[in-house]
Structures are given as C-alpha cells and as structure tokens.
Motif scaffolding. Structure first.
Motif, PDB file in Angstrom:
ATOM      1  N   ASP A  37     -36.311   5.807 -15.940  1.00  0.00           N
ATOM      2  CA  ASP A  37     -35.828   4.627 -16.663  1.00  0.00           C
ATOM      3  C   ASP A  37     -35.108   3.660 -15.731  1.00  0.00           C
ATOM      4  O   ASP A  37     -35.036   2.461 -16.002  1.00  0.00           O
ATOM      5  N   ALA A  38     -34.567   4.193 -14.623  1.00  0.00           N
ATOM      6  CA  ALA A  38     -33.842   3.337 -13.679  1.00  0.00           C
ATOM      7  C   ALA A  38     -34.782   2.432 -12.887  1.00  0.00           C
ATOM      8  O   ALA A  38     -34.332   1.481 -12.245  1.00  0.00           O
ATOM      9  N   GLN A  39     -36.071   2.733 -12.938  1.00  0.00           N
ATOM     10  CA  GLN A  39     -37.036   1.895 -12.225  1.00  0.00           C
ATOM     11  C   GLN A  39     -37.482   0.736 -13.112  1.00  0.00           C
ATOM     12  O   GLN A  39     -38.615   0.644 -13.565  1.00  0.00           O
ATOM     13  N   THR A  40     -36.508  -0.130 -13.386  1.00  0.00           N
ATOM     14  CA  THR A  40     -36.721  -1.304 -14.221  1.00  0.00           C
ATOM     15  C   THR A  40     -36.287  -2.536 -13.441  1.00  0.00           C
ATOM     16  O   THR A  40     -35.728  -2.443 -12.352  1.00  0.00           O
ATOM     17  N   GLY A  41     -36.517  -3.704 -14.026  1.00  0.00           N
ATOM     18  CA  GLY A  41     -36.072  -4.937 -13.385  1.00  0.00           C
ATOM     19  C   GLY A  41     -36.650  -5.092 -11.992  1.00  0.00           C
ATOM     20  O   GLY A  41     -37.868  -5.022 -11.793  1.00  0.00           O
ATOM     21  N   LEU A  42     -35.771  -5.280 -11.007  1.00  0.00           N
ATOM     22  CA  LEU A  42     -36.214  -5.479  -9.632  1.00  0.00           C
ATOM     23  C   LEU A  42     -36.987  -4.281  -9.083  1.00  0.00           C
ATOM     24  O   LEU A  42     -37.752  -4.415  -8.128  1.00  0.00           O
ATOM     25  N   TRP A  43     -36.797  -3.112  -9.707  1.00  0.00           N
ATOM     26  CA  TRP A  43     -37.376  -1.879  -9.158  1.00  0.00           C
ATOM     27  C   TRP A  43     -38.603  -1.425  -9.919  1.00  0.00           C
ATOM     28  O   TRP A  43     -39.160  -0.370  -9.641  1.00  0.00           O
ATOM     29  N   ALA A  44     -39.064  -2.222 -10.890  1.00  0.00           N
ATOM     30  CA  ALA A  44     -40.168  -1.787 -11.747  1.00  0.00           C
ATOM     31  C   ALA A  44     -41.484  -1.599 -10.998  1.00  0.00           C
ATOM     32  O   ALA A  44     -42.341  -0.842 -11.427  1.00  0.00           O
ATOM     33  N   SER A  45     -41.645  -2.297  -9.894  1.00  0.00           N
ATOM     34  CA  SER A  45     -42.917  -2.212  -9.168  1.00  0.00           C
ATOM     35  C   SER A  45     -42.984  -1.016  -8.222  1.00  0.00           C
ATOM     36  O   SER A  45     -44.023  -0.772  -7.596  1.00  0.00           O
ATOM     37  N   TYR A  46     -41.892  -0.260  -8.121  1.00  0.00           N
ATOM     38  CA  TYR A  46     -41.852   0.873  -7.192  1.00  0.00           C
ATOM     39  C   TYR A  46     -42.191   2.175  -7.916  1.00  0.00           C
ATOM     40  O   TYR A  46     -41.818   2.385  -9.067  1.00  0.00           O
ATOM     41  N   LYS A  47     -42.873   3.064  -7.218  1.00  0.00           N
ATOM     42  CA  LYS A  47     -43.146   4.403  -7.705  1.00  0.00           C
ATOM     43  C   LYS A  47     -42.069   5.351  -7.174  1.00  0.00           C
ATOM     44  O   LYS A  47     -41.412   5.048  -6.180  1.00  0.00           O
ATOM     45  N   PRO A  48     -41.883   6.517  -7.824  1.00  0.00           N
ATOM     46  CA  PRO A  48     -40.872   7.457  -7.332  1.00  0.00           C
ATOM     47  C   PRO A  48     -41.021   7.797  -5.853  1.00  0.00           C
ATOM     48  O   PRO A  48     -40.038   7.905  -5.127  1.00  0.00           O
ATOM     49  N   GLN A  49     -42.269   7.933  -5.395  1.00  0.00           N
ATOM     50  CA  GLN A  49     -42.473   8.281  -3.990  1.00  0.00           C
ATOM     51  C   GLN A  49     -42.105   7.133  -3.050  1.00  0.00           C
ATOM     52  O   GLN A  49     -41.985   7.323  -1.845  1.00  0.00           O
ATOM     53  N   ASP A  50     -41.934   5.918  -3.614  1.00  0.00           N
ATOM     54  CA  ASP A  50     -41.493   4.785  -2.798  1.00  0.00           C
ATOM     55  C   ASP A  50     -39.993   4.785  -2.571  1.00  0.00           C
ATOM     56  O   ASP A  50     -39.490   4.097  -1.673  1.00  0.00           O
ATOM     57  N   LEU A  51     -39.263   5.553  -3.400  1.00  0.00           N
ATOM     58  CA  LEU A  51     -37.806   5.437  -3.403  1.00  0.00           C
ATOM     59  C   LEU A  51     -37.073   6.769  -3.290  1.00  0.00           C
ATOM     60  O   LEU A  51     -35.860   6.773  -3.099  1.00  0.00           O
ATOM     61  N   ALA A  52     -37.770   7.873  -3.413  1.00  0.00           N
ATOM     62  CA  ALA A  52     -37.069   9.157  -3.481  1.00  0.00           C
ATOM     63  C   ALA A  52     -37.784  10.253  -2.723  1.00  0.00           C
ATOM     64  O   ALA A  52     -37.942  11.368  -3.213  1.00  0.00           O
ATOM     65  N   THR A  53     -38.214   9.950  -1.509  1.00  0.00           N
ATOM     66  CA  THR A  53     -38.774  10.965  -0.625  1.00  0.00           C
ATOM     67  C   THR A  53     -38.230  10.737   0.783  1.00  0.00           C
ATOM     68  O   THR A  53     -37.870   9.608   1.141  1.00  0.00           O
ATOM     69  N   PRO A  54     -38.186  11.776   1.607  1.00  0.00           N
ATOM     70  CA  PRO A  54     -37.778  11.576   2.999  1.00  0.00           C
ATOM     71  C   PRO A  54     -38.696  10.606   3.729  1.00  0.00           C
ATOM     72  O   PRO A  54     -38.235   9.822   4.570  1.00  0.00           O
ATOM     73  N   GLU A  55     -39.989  10.629   3.371  1.00  0.00           N
ATOM     74  CA  GLU A  55     -40.945   9.746   4.029  1.00  0.00           C
ATOM     75  C   GLU A  55     -40.657   8.281   3.688  1.00  0.00           C
ATOM     76  O   GLU A  55     -40.770   7.399   4.545  1.00  0.00           O
ATOM     77  N   ALA A  56     -40.279   8.021   2.422  1.00  0.00           N
ATOM     78  CA  ALA A  56     -39.955   6.655   2.019  1.00  0.00           C
ATOM     79  C   ALA A  56     -38.731   6.150   2.777  1.00  0.00           C
ATOM     80  O   ALA A  56     -38.691   4.999   3.226  1.00  0.00           O
ATOM     81  N   PHE A  57     -37.738   7.017   2.943  1.00  0.00           N
ATOM     82  CA  PHE A  57     -36.522   6.609   3.658  1.00  0.00           C
ATOM     83  C   PHE A  57     -36.825   6.360   5.130  1.00  0.00           C
ATOM     84  O   PHE A  57     -36.316   5.398   5.727  1.00  0.00           O
TER      85      PHE A  57
END
Length: 245
Positions: A37-57
């Motif tokens: 649910d937090a992937q709304t607004g500015l973050w709606a276009s991101y997938k979990p793997q874009d924001l919550a993996t070591p590789e994404a970081f």
C-alpha cells in the motif's frame, strides 16, 4: 461484547507463557500503510524488487534511500491503536509473555511493550550495507545515505529485504519462545510469509493452543481457534473478559 470461548478465557487465566505473533494488519489499524500500500503516489510506478532488494540498493541507492526516508516520515506520524495497548496489557499481567512481530515499525514499543522481537528488522534502525556495522538513526529529511565511519560503505535501513535471510538472533529467540508457549496468538497476519509463518505452527506442534485474530481467512483457519475481527476490537475485549476491571 464478544462471547469468547470458555476454554480460551480459562486457559489465559491459568497461563504463564503466552506468545503473540503480529503482522501488518495490526499496524494497518493505526493507519499505517502496508508494504505494498505504501507504493502509492510518487512510488506507484515502482515494483517491490525496485525498492526492497540488495540489488536495487546497489543499483540505485539514492532512490531506495529516499523511499525509506518517506516511509520513516509516514511511520513517525502514526500512533499505537488499542490492539498494541492490549498486547502490552497482557505483558504487564503475564511477565513471561513474548511478542514476536513481522512489522518494522515501533508501535509496539510506543504502546509499552518492552522488548518485542523484530523478525524483519526496524525501519528506524540503520546499518552499513557493506560491513553490517550498526549506524545511528538519521534525520528523516536526509536525501542521500550517509557513509559508514568504519569502512566507508553506504548506510541502509536495517530491515530484511527480499532475498535476504532473517537475522539469526531474533529468529532463534522467536523459535525458542514458540517451543515454550502455552498459548500462541497469530494476529493481523496472512500466515503466508515464510519462514516467519512457521513460528505459530512450531508453538502449536509443541502443544500450545493456537488462536487467530484476523478479519480475513488465512491458511491457519482450519487449525486455530478463530476470533474473526479487527485486533483493536477483539484484544481489548479479551483482556476485559479474562481480567474484568
């Protein structure tokens, strides 16, 4: 008022070792968005793997950092709800109570729980992405991750990302508590996130009464004593049923 099963009320009055296992639904009752649910607004276009993996970081540390800074600001604006306070009330009456949570907020602590076991870490804690050294909390408006004083690596949230193993110390503590519990509550969790979802099952297999509090069905429905409804309604009434004021 909820008419609780007599076996549950009597078991709680006699119990010494109770285990609470909480998930995102408990914090959602405070208005805190769940992970997706937090992937709304500015973050709606991101997938979990874009924001919550070591590789994404590793690929884009500043974007991942800014998302977690936004989440920290959101978390800081919510308060514990009656479910959090009721669990703290159980802890006050039953000193051997253990609280295990999948949540990365600190609402349990704010409600008075002294030492919840955070299986997935805390959004408010930081560590070095390179050497793992614990790093201090930073202002929530800091737009770029600071560097580690020990090795120069980048600061990251001290939470479990997709593809990472659970930290061993809280996992072992949770499993030990599960094996000792007389009653285990599974609250506000889908019971589908593994390996965390094993904890109530370990307790049940060791002889504990498994009680589930959830508005929606889960895989535990067939093996638990089910109290259907929001935790913020059910738990305070349960405290009152067990220990009338």
């Amino acid at each position: 008022m909820i008419d609780f099963p007599t076996e549950l009320v009597e078991a709680l009055r006699a119990a010494k070792r109770v285990l609470f296992f909480t998930g995102a639904g408990v914090s959602a009752e405070s208005g805190l968005p769940t992970f997706r649910d937090a992937q709304t607004g500015l973050w709606a276009s991101y997938k979990p793997q874009d924001l919550a993996t070591p590789e994404a970081f590793a690929r884009d540390p500043e974007t991942v950092w800014r998302w977690y800074q936004w989440r920290r600001r959101v978390h800081a604006d919510v308060a514990p709800n009656p479910a959090h306070h009721a669990i703290a009330g159980f802890e006050a009456r039953l000193p051997e109570t253990v609280l295990v949570t999948q949540n990365v907020d600190r609402l349990h602590e704010l409600a008075g729980s002294a030492a919840p076991i955070h299986l997935h870490g805390s959004v408010f804690r930081n560590k070095c992405a390179q050497c793992g050294t614990e790093m201090p909390e930073v202002p929530h408006d800091l737009e770029t991750p600071p560097r580690c004083d020990t090795c120069g690596g980048l600061c990251r949230p001290d939470i479990v990302w997709f593809g990472e193993a659970l930290p061993q110390e809280p996992w072992h503590a949770a499993m030990a508590a599960a094996q000792r519990a007389e009653i285990v509550f599974s609250i506000g969790t889908s019971a589908t996130v593994h390996p965390a979802a094993r904890i109530p099952l370990v307790a049940r297999d060791a002889g504990a009464l498994l009680v589930q509090i959830n508005p929606e069905p889960t895989p535990f429905d067939k093996i638990a004593l089910n109290l259907r409804g929001p935790a913020g309604v059910v738990l305070p009434e349960l405290v009152e049923a067990v220990w009338p004021s």
